[in-house]
Motif scaffolding. Structure first.
Motif, short mmCIF file in Angstrom:
data_model
loop_
_atom_site.label_atom_id
_atom_site.label_comp_id
_atom_site.label_asym_id
_atom_site.label_seq_id
_atom_site.Cartn_x
_atom_site.Cartn_y
_atom_site.Cartn_z
N TYR A 4 0.84 -1.19 0.00
CA TYR A 4 0.00 0.00 0.00
C TYR A 4 0.87 1.24 0.00
CZ TYR A 4 -3.78 -3.20 1.07
OH TYR A 4 -4.68 -4.22 1.01
N SER A 5 0.40 2.26 -0.70
CA SER A 5 1.21 3.46 -0.87
C SER A 5 0.33 4.71 -0.85
CB SER A 5 1.93 3.35 -2.22
OG SER A 5 2.62 4.52 -2.53
N LEU A 6 0.85 5.77 -0.28
CA LEU A 6 0.23 7.10 -0.35
C LEU A 6 0.96 7.81 -1.47
CD1 LEU A 6 -1.68 9.25 0.90
CD2 LEU A 6 0.23 9.92 2.36
N GLN A 7 0.22 8.19 -2.51
CA GLN A 7 0.87 8.78 -3.67
C GLN A 7 0.01 9.86 -4.30
OE1 GLN A 7 1.23 5.18 -6.02
NE2 GLN A 7 -0.54 5.72 -7.26
N LEU A 8 0.62 10.58 -5.22
CA LEU A 8 -0.07 11.62 -5.96
C LEU A 8 -1.02 10.96 -6.96
CD1 LEU A 8 0.15 14.74 -6.12
CD2 LEU A 8 1.72 14.43 -8.02
N ARG A 9 -2.23 11.50 -7.07
CA ARG A 9 -3.18 10.96 -8.05
C ARG A 9 -2.61 11.09 -9.46
NH1 ARG A 9 -8.21 9.97 -5.89
NH2 ARG A 9 -8.67 11.09 -3.98
N SER A 10 -2.98 10.16 -10.31
CA SER A 10 -2.45 10.15 -11.69
C SER A 10 -2.83 11.41 -12.46
CB SER A 10 -2.93 8.90 -12.43
OG SER A 10 -4.34 8.86 -12.46
N ASP A 11 -3.91 12.09 -12.06
CA ASP A 11 -4.31 13.34 -12.73
C ASP A 11 -3.21 14.40 -12.64
OD1 ASP A 11 -6.67 11.95 -12.75
OD2 ASP A 11 -7.77 13.34 -11.50
N PHE A 12 -2.29 14.26 -11.69
CA PHE A 12 -1.27 15.27 -11.45
C PHE A 12 0.10 14.91 -12.03
CE2 PHE A 12 -4.52 16.04 -8.32
CZ PHE A 12 -4.64 17.43 -8.34
N HIS A 13 0.19 13.82 -12.80
CA HIS A 13 1.49 13.41 -13.34
C HIS A 13 2.06 14.44 -14.31
CE1 HIS A 13 2.05 9.56 -11.41
NE2 HIS A 13 0.76 9.36 -11.55
N ASP A 14 1.21 15.12 -15.08
CA ASP A 14 1.71 16.17 -15.98
C ASP A 14 2.34 17.30 -15.19
OD1 ASP A 14 0.94 14.79 -18.22
OD2 ASP A 14 -0.93 15.90 -18.49
N LEU A 15 1.74 17.63 -14.06
CA LEU A 15 2.28 18.68 -13.20
C LEU A 15 3.65 18.27 -12.65
CD1 LEU A 15 1.79 21.42 -11.82
CD2 LEU A 15 0.65 20.19 -9.98
N VAL A 16 3.78 17.03 -12.27
CA VAL A 16 5.06 16.52 -11.77
C VAL A 16 6.11 16.64 -12.87
CG1 VAL A 16 6.32 14.46 -11.02
CG2 VAL A 16 4.07 14.95 -10.08
N GLN A 17 5.75 16.23 -14.08
CA GLN A 17 6.70 16.29 -15.19
C GLN A 17 7.13 17.73 -15.47
OE1 GLN A 17 8.01 13.59 -16.39
NE2 GLN A 17 6.65 12.26 -15.26
N THR A 18 6.23 18.67 -15.27
CA THR A 18 6.54 20.08 -15.50
C THR A 18 7.42 20.65 -14.40
OG1 THR A 18 4.40 20.37 -16.59
CG2 THR A 18 5.51 22.36 -15.84
N LEU A 19 7.14 20.28 -13.15
CA LEU A 19 7.84 20.88 -12.02
C LEU A 19 9.17 20.22 -11.67
CD1 LEU A 19 4.82 21.53 -9.64
CD2 LEU A 19 6.03 23.17 -11.09
N ILE A 20 9.29 18.94 -11.98
CA ILE A 20 10.51 18.21 -11.62
C ILE A 20 11.29 17.93 -12.90
CG2 ILE A 20 11.47 16.12 -10.60
CD1 ILE A 20 8.96 16.01 -8.85
N PRO A 21 12.44 18.56 -13.06
CA PRO A 21 13.22 18.37 -14.29
C PRO A 21 13.76 16.95 -14.39
CG PRO A 21 14.46 19.66 -12.71
CD PRO A 21 13.11 19.43 -12.12
N VAL A 22 13.86 16.47 -15.61
CA VAL A 22 14.37 15.13 -15.88
C VAL A 22 15.89 15.19 -15.95
CG1 VAL A 22 14.44 13.30 -17.60
CG2 VAL A 22 12.30 14.49 -17.14
N GLU A 23 16.53 14.26 -15.28
CA GLU A 23 17.99 14.16 -15.32
C GLU A 23 18.36 13.02 -16.27
OE1 GLU A 23 20.37 15.97 -13.66
OE2 GLU A 23 18.81 17.29 -12.87
N LEU A 24 18.96 13.35 -17.39
CA LEU A 24 19.41 12.34 -18.34
C LEU A 24 20.92 12.44 -18.48
CD1 LEU A 24 16.88 12.57 -21.31
CD2 LEU A 24 17.12 10.70 -19.69
N GLY A 25 21.57 11.29 -18.48
CA GLY A 25 23.00 11.27 -18.70
C GLY A 25 23.32 11.55 -20.16
N THR A 26 24.58 11.79 -20.44
CA THR A 26 25.01 12.11 -21.80
C THR A 26 24.68 10.97 -22.76
OG1 THR A 26 26.78 13.47 -20.93
CG2 THR A 26 26.99 12.79 -23.22
N GLY A 27 24.92 9.73 -22.34
CA GLY A 27 24.64 8.58 -23.21
C GLY A 27 23.17 8.48 -23.56
N ALA A 28 22.30 8.64 -22.57
CA ALA A 28 20.86 8.58 -22.81
C ALA A 28 20.41 9.74 -23.70
CB ALA A 28 20.10 8.58 -21.50
#
Length: 179
Positions: free
Chosen positions: A61-85
């Motif tokens: 069981y987990s307490l988590q952000l509703r899926s409706d807010f995943h776009d907001l997460v993607q906007t607010l939290i920058p993605v860290e990609l390595g040089t190879g990726a």
């Protein structure tokens, strides 16, 4: 303090899925009481106007952000990609769509680690190719939105591998997230 409230605090503090046994241990109660507390908590969140929810996952069981807010997460939290990726993503974008087998020839075996990461981040779509035993890879609208790129330069069939690699490296530099 009710059992449900205590369980809510436990799920919040642990920040990861917990089994019913783990929840009961942390809450200092038996499994049946923990299960009743979880059900009460799930019901409470289901009837609230809240960004959070309590869900049962494969690992507990987990307490988590509703899926409706995943776009907001993607906007607010920058993605860290390595040089190879990033280079692999550039190669996919420039050759969109591209067979995974062709991408491996172009970029090497590191593709096997990069592609799942890029798929998970939503930048690349992967599906089985009907004409071969490989997967067809293509960038998604999320790729264009995140990097704010309308259209990429088209590759030319007659380009030499060195020219293609240089183009990949140039585009990799351009694929830095917009502020």
């Amino acid at each position: 303090m009710t059992t449900a409230t205590k369980i809510e605090a436990i799920l919040y503090l642990k920040g990861k899925p917990l089994s019913l046994s783990e929840i009961a241990d942390y809450a200092g109660c038996d499994r049946r009481t923990a299960e009743q507390g979880i059900m009460e908590l799930m019901d409470n969140y289901a009837h609230r106007d809240s960004a959070l929810e309590v869900v049962e996952t494969a690992t507990g069981y987990s307490l988590q952000l509703r899926s409706d807010f995943h776009d907001l997460v993607q906007t607010l939290i920058p993605v860290e990609l390595g040089t190879g990726a990033l280079r692999t993503l550039a190669a996919i974008a420039l050759n969109n769509p591209i067979l995974q087998s062709d991408l491996i020839e172009l970029r090497g075996s590191g593709v096997y680690q990069h592609v799942p990461e890029l798929v998970e981040l939503g930048f690349v779509r992967k599906r089985r190719d009907n004409d071969s035993r490989s997967y067809l890879l293509q960038v998604t609208p999320r790729f264009h939105q995140y990097f704010q790129i309308e259209q990429l330069p088209q590759t030319l069939e007659h380009r030499q591998p060195e020219e293609q690699l240089q183009l990949d490296l140039t585009v990799t530099e351009e694929l830095k997230p917009a502020d």
